[in-house]
Motif scaffolding. Structure first.
Motif, PDB file in Angstrom:
ATOM      1  N   ILE A 186      10.280   5.710   5.819  1.00 47.95           N
ATOM      2  CA  ILE A 186       9.576   4.544   6.363  1.00 47.95           C
ATOM      3  C   ILE A 186       8.390   4.198   5.471  1.00 47.95           C
ATOM      4  O   ILE A 186       8.185   3.043   5.103  1.00 47.95           O
ATOM      5  CB  ILE A 186       9.133   4.807   7.817  1.00 47.95           C
ATOM      6  CG1 ILE A 186      10.364   4.981   8.706  1.00 47.95           C
ATOM      7  CG2 ILE A 186       8.238   3.677   8.321  1.00 47.95           C
ATOM      8  CD1 ILE A 186      10.073   5.496  10.083  1.00 47.95           C
ATOM      9  N   LEU A 187       7.632   5.198   5.098  1.00 44.47           N
ATOM     10  CA  LEU A 187       6.486   4.947   4.220  1.00 44.47           C
ATOM     11  C   LEU A 187       6.939   4.624   2.807  1.00 44.47           C
ATOM     12  O   LEU A 187       6.404   3.729   2.158  1.00 44.47           O
ATOM     13  CB  LEU A 187       5.551   6.157   4.209  1.00 44.47           C
ATOM     14  CG  LEU A 187       4.943   6.530   5.560  1.00 44.47           C
ATOM     15  CD1 LEU A 187       4.051   7.751   5.415  1.00 44.47           C
ATOM     16  CD2 LEU A 187       4.184   5.383   6.160  1.00 44.47           C
ATOM     17  N   GLY A 188       7.943   5.353   2.313  1.00 44.34           N
ATOM     18  CA  GLY A 188       8.424   5.145   0.959  1.00 44.34           C
ATOM     19  C   GLY A 188       8.933   3.733   0.710  1.00 44.34           C
ATOM     20  O   GLY A 188       8.728   3.166  -0.366  1.00 44.34           O
ATOM     21  N   ASN A 189       9.581   3.155   1.695  1.00 47.97           N
ATOM     22  CA  ASN A 189      10.136   1.812   1.534  1.00 47.97           C
ATOM     23  C   ASN A 189       9.078   0.717   1.538  1.00 47.97           C
ATOM     24  O   ASN A 189       9.380  -0.421   1.183  1.00 47.97           O
ATOM     25  CB  ASN A 189      11.158   1.528   2.633  1.00 47.97           C
ATOM     26  CG  ASN A 189      12.421   2.327   2.450  1.00 47.97           C
ATOM     27  OD1 ASN A 189      12.771   2.697   1.333  1.00 47.97           O
ATOM     28  ND2 ASN A 189      13.111   2.605   3.538  1.00 47.97           N
ATOM     29  N   ASN A 190       7.875   1.044   1.959  1.00 46.27           N
ATOM     30  CA  ASN A 190       6.842   0.015   2.083  1.00 46.27           C
ATOM     31  C   ASN A 190       5.675   0.174   1.109  1.00 46.27           C
ATOM     32  O   ASN A 190       4.778  -0.670   1.096  1.00 46.27           O
ATOM     33  CB  ASN A 190       6.302  -0.002   3.515  1.00 46.27           C
ATOM     34  CG  ASN A 190       7.341  -0.514   4.481  1.00 46.27           C
ATOM     35  OD1 ASN A 190       7.744  -1.665   4.406  1.00 46.27           O
ATOM     36  ND2 ASN A 190       7.798   0.348   5.368  1.00 46.27           N
ATOM     37  N   GLN A 191       5.663   1.221   0.298  1.00 48.02           N
ATOM     38  CA  GLN A 191       4.529   1.458  -0.602  1.00 48.02           C
ATOM     39  C   GLN A 191       4.257   0.278  -1.528  1.00 48.02           C
ATOM     40  O   GLN A 191       3.105  -0.134  -1.693  1.00 48.02           O
ATOM     41  CB  GLN A 191       4.751   2.732  -1.421  1.00 48.02           C
ATOM     42  CG  GLN A 191       4.746   4.005  -0.610  1.00 48.02           C
ATOM     43  CD  GLN A 191       3.434   4.261   0.106  1.00 48.02           C
ATOM     44  OE1 GLN A 191       2.359   3.955  -0.384  1.00 48.02           O
ATOM     45  NE2 GLN A 191       3.521   4.829   1.294  1.00 48.02           N
ATOM     46  N   ASN A 192       5.305  -0.258  -2.155  1.00 49.83           N
ATOM     47  CA  ASN A 192       5.100  -1.381  -3.089  1.00 49.83           C
ATOM     48  C   ASN A 192       4.537  -2.608  -2.375  1.00 49.83           C
ATOM     49  O   ASN A 192       3.672  -3.303  -2.912  1.00 49.83           O
ATOM     50  CB  ASN A 192       6.405  -1.739  -3.795  1.00 49.83           C
ATOM     51  CG  ASN A 192       6.820  -0.678  -4.781  1.00 49.83           C
ATOM     52  OD1 ASN A 192       5.987   0.085  -5.274  1.00 49.83           O
ATOM     53  ND2 ASN A 192       8.096  -0.611  -5.078  1.00 49.83           N
ATOM     54  N   LEU A 193       5.010  -2.867  -1.161  1.00 50.43           N
ATOM     55  CA  LEU A 193       4.491  -3.990  -0.377  1.00 50.43           C
ATOM     56  C   LEU A 193       3.009  -3.797  -0.090  1.00 50.43           C
ATOM     57  O   LEU A 193       2.200  -4.699  -0.318  1.00 50.43           O
ATOM     58  CB  LEU A 193       5.274  -4.132   0.934  1.00 50.43           C
ATOM     59  CG  LEU A 193       4.705  -5.128   1.950  1.00 50.43           C
ATOM     60  CD1 LEU A 193       4.779  -6.553   1.419  1.00 50.43           C
ATOM     61  CD2 LEU A 193       5.420  -4.995   3.277  1.00 50.43           C
ATOM     62  N   TRP A 194       2.655  -2.617   0.418  1.00 47.63           N
ATOM     63  CA  TRP A 194       1.250  -2.365   0.758  1.00 47.63           C
ATOM     64  C   TRP A 194       0.357  -2.409  -0.473  1.00 47.63           C
ATOM     65  O   TRP A 194      -0.750  -2.939  -0.428  1.00 47.63           O
ATOM     66  CB  TRP A 194       1.104  -1.033   1.478  1.00 47.63           C
ATOM     67  CG  TRP A 194       1.787  -0.991   2.802  1.00 47.63           C
ATOM     68  CD1 TRP A 194       1.989  -2.028   3.666  1.00 47.63           C
ATOM     69  CD2 TRP A 194       2.389   0.137   3.412  1.00 47.63           C
ATOM     70  NE1 TRP A 194       2.668  -1.602   4.779  1.00 47.63           N
ATOM     71  CE2 TRP A 194       2.927  -0.288   4.649  1.00 47.63           C
ATOM     72  CE3 TRP A 194       2.534   1.469   3.053  1.00 47.63           C
ATOM     73  CZ2 TRP A 194       3.576   0.581   5.506  1.00 47.63           C
ATOM     74  CZ3 TRP A 194       3.186   2.329   3.905  1.00 47.63           C
ATOM     75  CH2 TRP A 194       3.704   1.889   5.129  1.00 47.63           C
ATOM     76  N   ASP A 195       0.851  -1.856  -1.593  1.00 44.62           N
ATOM     77  CA  ASP A 195       0.073  -1.913  -2.830  1.00 44.62           C
ATOM     78  C   ASP A 195      -0.138  -3.365  -3.248  1.00 44.62           C
ATOM     79  O   ASP A 195      -1.248  -3.760  -3.625  1.00 44.62           O
ATOM     80  CB  ASP A 195       0.777  -1.146  -3.951  1.00 44.62           C
ATOM     81  CG  ASP A 195       0.773   0.361  -3.729  1.00 44.62           C
ATOM     82  OD1 ASP A 195      -0.035   0.858  -2.912  1.00 44.62           O
ATOM     83  OD2 ASP A 195       1.590   1.047  -4.383  1.00 44.62           O
TER      84      ASP A 195
END
Length: 120
Positions: A61-70
């Motif tokens: 869940i976190l891995g799939n969203n890291q680029n978005l959050w960054d």
């Protein structure tokens, strides 16, 4: 859950009549605000609070969203305590012992499956 916990802590800090700041531990929680809002929560509203975000490298869940959050400039409000798969942790590793292990939505955490088990 993690974002709600932070918002509840912020509301408590803003409205409580006690001078004891809340402590917050989140598990697998997202970065849910941009840098300016995270700094405001950290430095103003939750000043004096201990906020820890427990995460692990294998959390999809976190891995799939890291680029978005960054890309959005999102930051954690507190300190991130990151574990690799297979790492272990004792409750005494955290500053607060009475926390609830409410992380079933991520099922495998810190190398241990914590989700429901089917008994046949």
């Amino acid at each position: 859950g993690a974002a709600t916990a932070l918002l509840c802590a912020a509301r408590h800090s803003a409205t409580a009549t006690t001078s004891v700041p809340p402590s917050v531990i989140t598990f697998g929680g997202p970065r849910f605000v941009n840098g300016a809002a995270a700094r405001h929560l950290r430095e103003d509203i939750l000043r004096g609070s201990e906020v820890v975000h427990v995460v692990h490298n294998g959390d999809p869940i976190l891995g799939n969203n890291q680029n978005l959050w960054d890309g959005l400039g999102f930051e954690n409000v507190g300190d991130e305590l990151r574990f690799a798969n297979g790492d272990s942790m004792e409750a005494t590793d955290l500053f607060y012992r009475g926390f609830a292990w409410n992380i079933l939505d991520h099922c495998k955490y810190i190398g241990v499956f914590v989700g429901p088990r089917l008994l046949l």
